[in-house]
Design an enzyme around this catalytic site. Sequence first.
Site, PDB file in Angstrom:
ATOM      1  N   ARG A 299     -11.955 -11.557   7.272  1.00  0.00           N
ATOM      2  CA  ARG A 299     -10.683 -12.143   6.864  1.00  0.00           C
ATOM      3  C   ARG A 299     -10.854 -13.480   6.146  1.00  0.00           C
ATOM      4  NH1 ARG A 299      -5.919 -10.290   8.779  1.00  0.00           N
ATOM      5  NH2 ARG A 299      -6.404  -9.626  10.880  1.00  0.00           N
TER       6      ARG A 299
ATOM      7  N   ASP B  99       0.860  -1.183   0.000  1.00  0.00           N
ATOM      8  CA  ASP B  99       0.000   0.000   0.000  1.00  0.00           C
ATOM      9  C   ASP B  99       0.899   1.237   0.000  1.00  0.00           C
ATOM     10  OD1 ASP B  99      -2.434   1.491   0.386  1.00  0.00           O
ATOM     11  OD2 ASP B  99      -2.162   1.412   2.535  1.00  0.00           O
TER      12      ASP B  99
HETATM   13  P1  5GP Z   1       1.782  -0.361   3.855  1.00  0.00           P
HETATM   14  O1  5GP Z   1       2.805  -0.393   4.933  1.00  0.00           O
HETATM   15  O2  5GP Z   1       2.268  -0.800   2.510  1.00  0.00           O
HETATM   16  O3  5GP Z   1       1.058   0.958   3.798  1.00  0.00           O
HETATM   17  O4  5GP Z   1       0.615  -1.260   4.324  1.00  0.00           O
HETATM   18  C1  5GP Z   1       0.612  -2.574   4.246  1.00  0.00           C
HETATM   19  C2  5GP Z   1      -0.418  -3.098   5.235  1.00  0.00           C
HETATM   20  O5  5GP Z   1      -1.573  -2.270   5.351  1.00  0.00           O
HETATM   21  C3  5GP Z   1      -0.928  -4.389   4.697  1.00  0.00           C
HETATM   22  O6  5GP Z   1      -0.120  -5.438   5.184  1.00  0.00           O
HETATM   23  C4  5GP Z   1      -2.334  -4.444   5.241  1.00  0.00           C
HETATM   24  O7  5GP Z   1      -2.293  -5.032   6.521  1.00  0.00           O
HETATM   25  C5  5GP Z   1      -2.759  -3.021   5.400  1.00  0.00           C
HETATM   26  N1  5GP Z   1      -3.635  -2.577   4.282  1.00  0.00           N
HETATM   27  C6  5GP Z   1      -3.352  -1.700   3.312  1.00  0.00           C
HETATM   28  N2  5GP Z   1      -4.382  -1.534   2.462  1.00  0.00           N
HETATM   29  C7  5GP Z   1      -5.349  -2.357   2.902  1.00  0.00           C
HETATM   30  C8  5GP Z   1      -6.678  -2.664   2.438  1.00  0.00           C
HETATM   31  O8  5GP Z   1      -7.193  -2.173   1.425  1.00  0.00           O
HETATM   32  N3  5GP Z   1      -7.363  -3.570   3.179  1.00  0.00           N
HETATM   33  C9  5GP Z   1      -6.864  -4.171   4.299  1.00  0.00           C
HETATM   34  N4  5GP Z   1      -7.640  -5.039   4.930  1.00  0.00           N
HETATM   35  N5  5GP Z   1      -5.621  -3.911   4.760  1.00  0.00           N
HETATM   36  C10 5GP Z   1      -4.874  -3.012   4.066  1.00  0.00           C
END
Ligand code: 5GP
Length: 176
Positions: A167, A105
């Site tokens: 989940r 993300d």
């Molecule tokens: P990042 O550190 O890349 O921003 O986030 C990664 C983490 O954010 C992922 O492992 C996940 O747990 C959470 N995350 C990001 N986007 C989503 C989403 O659309 N849905 C869910 N359920 N979790 C997300």
Amino acid sequence: MNIRPLLTEEQILTRVREMGREISKDFARPNEENALPPVALILANGALFFAADLLRRIDFDVELEVLRISSYAGTQSTGEIKLSGVFPTEKIRGRRVIIIDDIFDTGLTLSHIRAKAIADGAAEVCTCALLSKPDRRVVPDSIDYVGFSIPDHFVVGYGLDLNGAWRTLPYIGIIE
Ligand code: 5GP
Ligand code: MG
């Protein structure tokens, strides 16, 4: 709350099988310096289902380590990555490491764990996620293996949750 289907169970499994083949091919060269198999670092809970399906499609032996990570409160990233438990520093030293997350993300989680694995002496590190939201990126890091790029919507299912719910859905959907 409504869930609009985004990826079916069949689409997910077809793509996961392709990713397994791709990783198997890339890792085909022998592990010359040491006989120890690569280590998969699974970022739980989100990546548990994806990792279980992916690793069964990889045609070499892999050792598993599960890291419990959290950075989300509801549908918002806190920007702060919380790791509970001990990082497997001793185990990964000198080994090839495959980091597996559910979604790339902002990129903060994978880039943080990648940096940690490199600092701890992993011989080689690659990153892998089922989903990516390119519009959300705040780090320059790229990712080595991605299943699907999706638009910026909050998704659940196939391991992804909203405060612990949804989940275990077998497909991935958008929360509306
Ligand atoms: P990042 O550190 O890349 O921003 O986030 C990664 C983490 O954010 C992922 O492992 C996940 O747990 C959470 N995350 C990001 N986007 C989503 C989403 O659309 N849905 C869910 N359920 N979790 C997300
Ligand atoms: Mg996660």
